[in-house]
Design an enzyme around this catalytic site. Sequence first.
Site, mmCIF file in Angstrom:
data_model
loop_
_atom_site.group_PDB
_atom_site.id
_atom_site.type_symbol
_atom_site.label_atom_id
_atom_site.label_comp_id
_atom_site.label_asym_id
_atom_site.label_seq_id
_atom_site.Cartn_x
_atom_site.Cartn_y
_atom_site.Cartn_z
ATOM 1 N N GLU A 109 0.796 -1.233 0.000
ATOM 2 C CA GLU A 109 0.000 0.000 0.000
ATOM 3 C C GLU A 109 0.828 1.283 0.000
ATOM 4 O OE1 GLU A 109 -2.877 -0.116 3.169
ATOM 5 O OE2 GLU A 109 -3.958 -1.762 2.260
ATOM 6 N N GLU A 155 -5.488 -8.389 1.150
ATOM 7 C CA GLU A 155 -6.024 -7.986 2.461
ATOM 8 C C GLU A 155 -7.503 -7.668 2.319
ATOM 9 O OE1 GLU A 155 -4.098 -4.849 4.682
ATOM 10 O OE2 GLU A 155 -2.110 -5.658 4.280
HETATM 11 C C1 FCB Z 1 -3.859 -1.975 5.839
HETATM 12 C C2 FCB Z 1 -2.460 -2.381 6.218
HETATM 13 C C3 FCB Z 1 -2.387 -3.449 7.260
HETATM 14 C C4 FCB Z 1 -3.446 -3.284 8.319
HETATM 15 C C5 FCB Z 1 -4.805 -3.048 7.716
HETATM 16 C C6 FCB Z 1 -5.921 -2.888 8.696
HETATM 17 O O1 FCB Z 1 -3.856 -0.686 5.339
HETATM 18 O O2 FCB Z 1 -1.769 -2.845 5.077
HETATM 19 O O3 FCB Z 1 -1.092 -3.478 7.782
HETATM 20 O O4 FCB Z 1 -3.083 -2.291 9.181
HETATM 21 O O5 FCB Z 1 -4.773 -1.931 6.885
#
Ligand code: FCB
Length: 488
Positions: A193, A384
């Site tokens: 990210e 994620e």
């Molecule tokens: C993302 C991150 C991860 C975690 C989630 C909730 O932005 O990559 O490390 O903190 O959010």
Amino acid sequence: MPHDLSLTKQPPLVLPPAFFPATTPTPYSRADFGPDFHWGAACAAYQVEGAWQQQGKGPSIWDEFTRRPKAIARGEHARVGTDFFTRYEQDLDLAQGLGLTDFRFSVAWARVLPEGTGAVNRRGLDFYDRLVDACLERDLRPWLTVYHWDLPLALQQRGGWANRAVVGWLADYAQVLARRLGDRVQHWMVLNEPMVFVGAGHLLGIHAPGRRSLPAFLAAAHHATLAQAEGGRALRAALPESARIGTTFSCSHLTPARPGHGPSEAATRRVDALLNRFFVEPTLGLGYPTAELPTLGWLLRRYHRPGDEALLKFDFDFWGVQNYTREVVRAAPWLPLLGAALVPAAKRGVPVTQMGWEVYPESLYQMVKQYAAYPGAPELIITESGAAFADELAGGRVPDAARRAYYQAAIGQVLRARRAGIRVNGYFPWSFTDNFEWAEGYRPRFGLVHVDYETQERTVKDSGRWYGEFLGGAEVNVAQEQALPTQP
Ligand code: FCB
């Protein structure tokens, strides 16, 4: 009102309809995804490892940032984290027990290269060697993120992401990992990210290194875009041909606050260019989306060197899509650069998670659809997706019905995308265990597995048990789920 999700305090709780979008395919089961789909879970070094000074590790910008007064909620830090550094085998046993096929983690750069460049800390690299072997012994395919936000402090002292030399530093570090682990790790992600570590770290000052500077933001943005491509090339050069090289992007589906209203729609397009397209399009050779953001484009030019357009490109094997919510955008002409603002979920009367993020599982479908529409888009992997809720452990159980429903909806949206012909081939819940949630500290709990931070005891939550049952073949039937009172 069903908006209060504090599960154990208001029995019986009925989840709001947002958890059960009508677009969810139902019933569905794992078999609908085919045999090659990656079923994982994710974590990141700083959030779990602890052992911040052990076995030769150097300090990172997060070790420093968490020392600053008021930087982190309740003054918390991750010097111990979930003690993954010593407990990784126990966590991997749990992951194997639930039937996961893949496991995502990141490497702490300063554990491997305490100064960021130069001498390798053998014991640090050995840890990742053992971690990779421990994954493979349990039939878990390791997915390795090279950079998940914990820059060595020594490199910050040399300018960090605002110094163009970071492109070479990252590439060299990636090759150290590739040479040692490339015979066993097939799936690699260069950056986690970039928009978040660049924006929150350099413009908003709420993440390490805590800068609030437009020039630092612009420089870091361009260097991170160069580094993601250069990191890809460095890995390609050092890894076997069969390696799959990707990188990850944060994204949120965007809705105009006033659909059909010109300024609101235009503001939404500008935010889309910044939050969803900025780091993606250069990899395809499209450059930055500056048509929507001319001022930003003009400012960025200062950091460009001749030939950079070509260097921003890299032919990734996959993109990691990371999605948690959607955002609603309104026009705000008085705000510089963007002329837009996000309308907080709290002001919209929608169900939210512990992070204050709207529960909106369809965002995942919308974003993979948006990304897959680029000509030349690679395979997509959800690296994620997840939700934090105020879990409570009682009698050896965590009855986290809201998280379970969230996952059922989110995974349903992935199936919906696959049925629409979108090449999305993996799903990694964030996160495997509860962990240190950056500036928010330990309070938001994202895990499938609960961690008691006093004892480091692990308890698989109901959502984790459900994930295990689902991976074992159990069907998801949305109508039935919806009818269930969610209190045990
Ligand atoms: C993302 C991150 C991860 C975690 C989630 C909730 O932005 O990559 O490390 O903190 O959010």
